[in-house]
Scaffold this motif. Structure first.
Motif, PDB file in Angstrom:
ATOM      1  N   LYS A 494       0.850  -1.180   0.000  1.00 49.34           N
ATOM      2  CA  LYS A 494       0.000   0.000   0.000  1.00 49.34           C
ATOM      3  C   LYS A 494       0.890   1.235   0.000  1.00 49.34           C
ATOM      4  O   LYS A 494       1.683   1.445   0.928  1.00 49.34           O
ATOM      5  N   LEU A 495       0.784   2.058  -1.060  1.00 49.12           N
ATOM      6  CA  LEU A 495       1.588   3.258  -1.213  1.00 49.12           C
ATOM      7  C   LEU A 495       0.657   4.467  -1.252  1.00 49.12           C
ATOM      8  O   LEU A 495      -0.427   4.409  -1.850  1.00 49.12           O
ATOM      9  N   GLY A 496       1.070   5.566  -0.615  1.00 48.19           N
ATOM     10  CA  GLY A 496       0.217   6.743  -0.596  1.00 48.19           C
ATOM     11  C   GLY A 496       1.009   8.027  -0.550  1.00 48.19           C
ATOM     12  O   GLY A 496       2.172   8.063  -0.124  1.00 48.19           O
ATOM     13  N   LEU A 497       0.364   9.095  -1.017  1.00 47.87           N
ATOM     14  CA  LEU A 497       0.960  10.426  -0.977  1.00 47.87           C
ATOM     15  C   LEU A 497      -0.140  11.423  -0.631  1.00 47.87           C
ATOM     16  O   LEU A 497      -1.192  11.462  -1.277  1.00 47.87           O
ATOM     17  N   ARG A 498       0.126  12.231   0.410  1.00 42.89           N
ATOM     18  CA  ARG A 498      -0.833  13.226   0.862  1.00 42.89           C
ATOM     19  C   ARG A 498      -0.190  14.606   0.813  1.00 42.89           C
ATOM     20  O   ARG A 498       0.969  14.762   1.229  1.00 42.89           O
ATOM     21  N   ASN A 499      -0.928  15.584   0.315  1.00 44.16           N
ATOM     22  CA  ASN A 499      -0.432  16.954   0.279  1.00 44.16           C
ATOM     23  C   ASN A 499      -1.364  17.845   1.113  1.00 44.16           C
ATOM     24  O   ASN A 499      -2.581  17.839   0.923  1.00 44.16           O
ATOM     25  N   ASN A 517       3.517  24.262   2.988  1.00 41.44           N
ATOM     26  CA  ASN A 517       2.997  23.067   2.324  1.00 41.44           C
ATOM     27  C   ASN A 517       3.700  21.835   2.871  1.00 41.44           C
ATOM     28  O   ASN A 517       4.906  21.856   3.152  1.00 41.44           O
ATOM     29  N   THR A 518       2.953  20.756   3.030  1.00 48.75           N
ATOM     30  CA  THR A 518       3.503  19.504   3.546  1.00 48.75           C
ATOM     31  C   THR A 518       3.184  18.382   2.573  1.00 48.75           C
ATOM     32  O   THR A 518       2.023  18.148   2.242  1.00 48.75           O
ATOM     33  N   LEU A 519       4.220  17.694   2.117  1.00 47.13           N
ATOM     34  CA  LEU A 519       4.057  16.528   1.257  1.00 47.13           C
ATOM     35  C   LEU A 519       4.407  15.304   2.089  1.00 47.13           C
ATOM     36  O   LEU A 519       5.544  15.149   2.529  1.00 47.13           O
ATOM     37  N   ALA A 520       3.406  14.450   2.343  1.00 46.40           N
ATOM     38  CA  ALA A 520       3.567  13.344   3.287  1.00 46.40           C
ATOM     39  C   ALA A 520       3.400  11.998   2.584  1.00 46.40           C
ATOM     40  O   ALA A 520       2.264  11.548   2.363  1.00 46.40           O
ATOM     41  N   PRO A 521       4.502  11.307   2.233  1.00 44.59           N
ATOM     42  CA  PRO A 521       4.393   9.969   1.651  1.00 44.59           C
ATOM     43  C   PRO A 521       4.231   8.902   2.724  1.00 44.59           C
ATOM     44  O   PRO A 521       4.591   9.109   3.891  1.00 44.59           O
ATOM     45  N   SER A 522       3.688   7.751   2.345  1.00 46.46           N
ATOM     46  CA  SER A 522       3.548   6.619   3.265  1.00 46.46           C
ATOM     47  C   SER A 522       3.610   5.327   2.469  1.00 46.46           C
ATOM     48  O   SER A 522       3.273   5.304   1.275  1.00 46.46           O
ATOM     49  N   ALA A 523       4.035   4.253   3.129  1.00 43.45           N
ATOM     50  CA  ALA A 523       4.144   2.962   2.455  1.00 43.45           C
ATOM     51  C   ALA A 523       4.039   1.841   3.473  1.00 43.45           C
ATOM     52  O   ALA A 523       4.553   1.945   4.586  1.00 43.45           O
ATOM     53  N   VAL A 524       3.346   0.760   3.080  1.00 45.34           N
ATOM     54  CA  VAL A 524       3.247  -0.449   3.901  1.00 45.34           C
ATOM     55  C   VAL A 524       3.468  -1.656   2.986  1.00 45.34           C
ATOM     56  O   VAL A 524       2.836  -1.761   1.936  1.00 45.34           O
TER      57      VAL A 524
END
Length: 805
Positions: A494-499, A517-524
Motif C-alpha cells: 500500500k503506497l500513498g501520498l498526501r499533500n 505546504n507539507t508533502l507526506a508519503p507513506s508505504a506499507v
C-alpha cells in the motif's frame, strides 16, 4: 516458493436478511473427521476472508457469529495451486430474546492488522471499571504517566479521534477529556503508528482512535454500567433501537474523580550573576477533583441497499478544580555562605477549568455494484467553550511585606469544521486506487482578564495582562493511494501520498505565521508467511502543528516562582518513521507480536525551562522565577521495540504481557545533547472459575527517563478485579482494587540547567476500591424486512457488534 502447490479458500460472509457484510465472523477450517479446527481467521470489515497455503484435500468449513446460526460447508475440496472461491455466504440470523443469545465468536483482546493494532476493551474485565485513560494504560505501544500524559511509541504528539472523527474536546485538556469517558463505554481502541495517506498528516507519534459501543442489530436493546468507588465513580447508559433500515443509538456516560489530596515538596538552588545563591523550599498540599460527561444520539438510515446516511450529535463536558496551600522559604546567601535574606511565606492558590463541547456529523456512503467501489462524504463540526479561572495570594510571615496576589479569568471558544470526500475504486481484484480531498477550518478565540490585589484587599484590573487572542488555521489536503497484491499474493503493498497546505493567522501583535505546504508519503509492505504468520514493514512522514495552548502568549502566574507561557513563533515538528513488525498466532489461541521502529524528528518541539533572577511581565517584576515554554529544539532520534504475547496456559488461565523499550537521543544545539533509555512492562492474568465467576490482575511498571533538563519519574501500579455473572449473563457484579497496599505513588523528578537545579517529590493518592454493576436488557429481533428482500448480493456496510458484547 514455499506456497507452491498449495491452494486457497476465499469468500464473503453476508447477513441473509439485511445483505450487510458481517465483520468479525469466525471462519474455522477442519480436517474431515476432526472436531478441532487447524486453521481459521476473522472476516474483515467488508465480510471478506481468505485462507492461504492450504494443502490439497477434503475439508469442512464453519462460520460463526453472535446472533446467527452456525453455517457449515461440507466437503470443501482444495486442489494443488487452486483458488476455491466460495462466493457470497449468507448467515441466517436467529430470532431470540437477549437471554438466549450465546456468544460463539468473540474477538481477541489484541488484534494486529496490516495498518493498525486493535485493543478490544469490551472483552477486558479490569478495563471496564475505570475511564478511557485507564484503558489506554493497557494498550500495547501506549504509555500513560501518572498525570494522564499519553505517549505512543515514546512520542506524546498523538492525533486522538472518537469513532474516526476529530473532536474539539481533545484540544482543551487531553488528560481531562480522557478521564471523562468511562471504560465501560469503549468498544475498542485502534493504534495506528504508521497512518496511510487517507489519514491527516498531523501527529508525529501516530493516531489513537477510540471506538465507542453502538449496535445495528434489529430490535431494542441496551446496557447499564455503574461503578462506585473510593476515588473514582462512573456510569453509562447505552440504548439501541433499530427497525428495518432505520436505527437510533443514544448514550450517556459520566465520570467523577472524588476529592483527593496531593502532597508536594520542591527544593531549588540557583546562582545569580553576582555569585549569590538563592534557595527556595516549597512544601504543601493540593486538593483536586474532576468530573465530566459524554452524551450523544446517532441516526442511521439505509436509504437504499447502496446508499447509507448517518447523522450524530454529541454533547460533552468536563472540568476540574484544584486548591492548595504551600509553605515557602526563600534564602539568599553570598559566596561565603552568609545569609543576605530569609523570607517565609504562605501561598494560597485555586484554579478551575471547565469545557463544554458540541459535536455534529453527517456521513453519506454510497457503494456500487462493483465489489469494493465506494464513495463517502463526511462533514463534521465541533464547537468547544472553555473557561479557566485561577487565583493566588502570597502572605509574608516574617517581615512587613505587603500581601501580594493575582486572579485571572480566561474564557475561550474553539470551532473546528472538517469536510472530506473519499473514493475507492478497485481496478482489479488485486489492485485498488483510493483518493480524496479534505478541508479543516479551525477558529479559536480567547480573552484574558487579569486583576491585581491591592494593599486594601481589593482588586484592580491589570491592563498589561488583559487582552484578546484570536487564532485561525485552515488546512487543505488531497491524497492518492494504491494497494495491490503482488507476485501471486506473495506481497501486499500500500503506497500513498498526501499533500496538505496550511494557513495560519493571529491578531497577536508582531506575530506573523507564514503558510506552508507539507508533502507526506507513506508505504506499507506486508507478507503472509503462512496462514498464522505475517511480517510488515512501513514508512510514514508526519508533522506536529503547534496547538493553540502551545502558542498562546498568556502567562500562567498561579505560582509566581514557576511561570509558564506559550510560544507564538513555534514551527511545526517534522517526523520520518520506519516500523518493522512480525506476528504469529497459534491453534491454541496464543498470539505473539514483536515490532521495532526508528523515528527522527526535526524542529523537535520540547518543553524548556529558563531561570530568571528577575522576570518582568508587562511592567511587573517577579523574582527567582523558572519560566517554562515550548520551543523547537533541534532533533530527536528514537529507536525502540515492542513485544506482546498472549498465552492460554489452560482452558481457564490466560496470561498476557507487553514490553515496550525505547532509546531516545535529543540533540539541541547550544543547550544539551542527551541519550535516554525508557521501558514499560506489564502483565495481565485472568482466570475463569466455575459458575460464571472470573478474576483478573494487571500490573504495570514505567521506568524513569532523562529529559533535556532533568528526569521524569518512574511509577508502578496494579489492579485486581473479580466479576460474577448471573441472570443468564444479562447482569454482573464486580469488585476492583487499585494499589490496595500503598496509599500514595511517589513521583521524584529533577530539572537542571547551568545556573540552577531543582528536585521535587509529588505524592499522589492512587489507592482505591470500587464495585461495578452492569445489566443488559432488551430484545434482539432478527425478523425479515420485506422492504429488503430485493437487495443484491455484494451490498456494502459496516455493521458493529451489539453493545456489551
Amino acid at each position: 516458493m514455499a506456497n507452491a502447490g498449495k491452494g486457497k479458500i476465499s469468500g464473503k460472509v453476508t447477513d441473509a436478511v439485511s445483505k450487510q457484510p458481517v465483520d468479525y465472523a469466525t471462519i474455522s477450517l477442519f480436517k474431515q473427521g476432526s472436531t478441532s479446527p487447524f486453521n481459521g481467521m476473522s472476516t474483515d470489515p467488508k465480510g471478506n476472508f481468505s485462507l492461504d497455503n492450504i494443502t490439497a484435500g477434503d475439508y469442512k468449513l464453519t462460520i460463526d457469529f453472535l446472533g446467527y446460526k452456525r453455517h457449515t460447508i461440507e466437503h470443501v475440496i482444495v486442489t494443488d495451486g487452486g483458488n476455491l472461491a466460495l462466493g457470497n455466504i449468507l448467515l441466517e440470523p436467529v430470532q431470540n430474546q437477549l437471554k438466549g443469545v450465546d456468544i460463539v465468536a468473540k474477538a481477541p483482546i489484541i488484534e494486529n492488522r496490516i495498518d493498525k493494532m486493535v485493543y478490544n476493551a469490551a472483552n477486558d474485565l479490569t478495563a471496564q471499571s475505570g475511564a478511557a485513560i485507564d484503558v489506554l494504560k493497557k494498550v500495547p505501544q501506549v504509555t500513560v504517566d501518572i498525570d494522564g500524559n499519553v505517549e505512543l511509541q515514546g512520542n506524546a504528539n498523538i492525533r486522538f479521534l472518537i469513532n474516526g472523527k476529530p473532536s474539539s474536546i481533545f484540544g482543551a485538556s487531553l488528560a481531562d477529556a480522557l478521564q471523562a469517558i468511562p471504560g465501560s463505554q469503549i468498544k475498542s481502541i485502534e493504534v495506528i503508528t504508521s497512518p496511510g495517506a487517507k489519514y491527516d498528516a498531523a501527529g508525529t507519534g501516530g493516531i489513537i482512535n477510540i471506538i465507542l459501543k453502538d449496535s445495528k442489530v434489529q430490535g431494542i436493546n441496551g446496557s447499564v454500567n455503574l461503578t462506585a468507588g473510593t476515588r473514582q465513580e462512573n456510569g453509562s447508559l447505552n440504548l439501541n433501537a433499530r427497525k428495518g433500515n432505520f436505527g437510533v443509538n443514544a448514550f450517556f456516560s459520566g465520570n467523577a474523580m472524588l476529592n483527593s489530596t496531593v502532597l508536594s515538596t520542591n527544593n531549588r538552588r540557583s546562582t545569580n550573576t553576582a555569585g549569590d545563591v538563592t534557595r527556595l523550599f516549597q512544601n504543601g498540599s493540593s486538593d483536586s477533583k474532576r468530573s465530566g460527561y459524554q452524551s450523544g444520539i446517532n441516526f442511521n438510515w439505509s436509504i437504499t441497499p447502496k446508499d447509507e446516511l448517518t447523522a450524530s450529535v454529541g454533547f460533552d463536558h468536563f472540568g476540574n478544580h484544584n486548591s492548595g496551600l504551600t509553605n515557602q522559604q526563600q534564602t539568599i546567601t553570598d559566596g561565603a555562605d552568609n545569609i543576605l535574606s530569609d523570607i517565609l511565606s504562605l501561598r494560597n492558590s485555586d484554579s478551575k477549568f471547565s469545557a463544554y463541547s458540541t459535536d455534529l456529523s453527517l456521513d453519506y456512503k454510497k457503494t456500487f455494484k462493483k465489489e469494493g467501489q465506494e464513495l463517502e462524504v463526511l462533514v463534521t463540526t465541533s464547537n468547544s467553550k472553555n473557561t479557566s479561572n485561577y487565583f493566588q495570594q502570597q502572605d509574608y510571615l516574617n517581615n512587613d511585606a505587603v500581601t501580594t496576589g493575582i486572579r485571572g479569568n480566561n474564557p475561550g471558544n474553539d470551532r473546528e469544521t472538517n469536510i472530506s470526500v473519499d473514493y475507492t475504486h478497485p481496478v482489479t481484484k488485486t489492485f485498488t486506487i483510493e483518493g480524496g480531498a479534505k478541508a479543516v477550518l479551525e477558529n479559536l478565540k480567547n480573552v484574558t482578564k487579569t486583576d491585581t490585589l491591592l494593599a486594601d484587599g481589593s482588586y484592580i484590573n491589570n491592563a498589561d495582562q488583559s487582552y484578546a487572542f484570536n487564532y485561525k488555521r485552515n488546512i487543505y489536503a488531497v491524497y492518492l493511494s494504491t494497494s495491490a497484491s503482488l507476485f501471486k499474493n506473495f506481497l501486499d503493498v500500500k503506497l500513498g501520498l498526501r499533500n496538505e497546505y496550511t494557513t495560519t493567522s493571529t491578531d497577536y501583535g508582531g506575530v506573523v505565521i507564514p503558510g506552508y505546504n507539507t508533502l507526506a508519503p507513506s508505504a506499507v509492505i506486508s507478507h503472509k508467511i503462512s496462514p498464522t504468520q505475517s511480517v510488515k514493514l512501513s514508512y510514514s512522514y508526519r508533522i506536529e502543528r503547534p496547538d493553540y495552548g502551545e502558542i498562546n502568549p498568556f502567562y500562567n502566574i498561579s505560582d509566581p516562582n514557576n511561570i509558564s507561557t506559550g510560544n507564538p513563533n513555534l514551527k511545526p515538528e517534522k517526523s520520518n518513521s520506519f516500523e518493522l513488525g512480525y506476528n504469529q498466532s497459534f491453534n491454541s489461541g496464543a498470539n505473539f507480536y514483536i515490532g521495532s521502529f526508528y523515528r527522527r524528528n526535526n524542529d523537535d518541539i520540547q518543553q524548556f525551562t529558563t531561570p530568571y533572577d528577575v522576570l518582568t511581565i508587562n511592567g511587573k517584576e517577579y523574582t527567582n522565577v523558572l519560566l517554562s515554554q515550548r520551543a523547537n529544539l533541534g532533533t530527536q532520534t528514537s529507536i525502540g521495540g515492542n513485544i506482546f504475547a498472549s498465552v492460554p496456559v489452560t482452558s481457564k488461565l490466560n496470561l498476557r504481557s507487553n514490553i515496550f523499550l525505547v532509546s531516545r537521543n535529543n540533540n539541541a544545539p547550544g543547550i544539551n545533547n542527551i541519550t535516554a533509555f525508557q521501558y514499560r512492562v506489564n502483565l495481565n492474568a485472568s482466570y475463569q472459575f466455575p459458575s460464571n465467576f472470573m478474576a483478573e490482575a494487571f500490573g504495570n511498571y514505567n521506568s524513569s527517563t532523562r529529559t533535556l533538563q532533568g528526569t521524569r519519574p518512574k511509577f508502578f501500579w496494579y489492579n485486581i478485579a473479580v466479576r460474577k455473572q448471573f441472570w443468564d449473563k444479562k447482569a454482573s457484579i464486580g469488585l476492583v482494587a487499585s494499589n490496595p497496599f500503598s496509599k500514595y505513588i511517589d513521583q521524584y523528578s529533577t530539572t537542571s540547567g547551568p545556573t540552577f537545579n531543582q528536585s521535587s517529590l509529588r505524592q499522589l493518592p492512587f489507592r482505591s476500591f470500587g464495585i461495578t454493576l452492569s445489566y443488559k436488557f432488551g430484545k434482539l429481533e432478527f425478523s425479515k424486512d420485506k422492504g429488503k428482500e430485493g437487495r443484491e448480493e455484494g451490498d456494502q456496510g459496516m455493521p458493529n457488534e451489539p453493545a456489551g458484547k
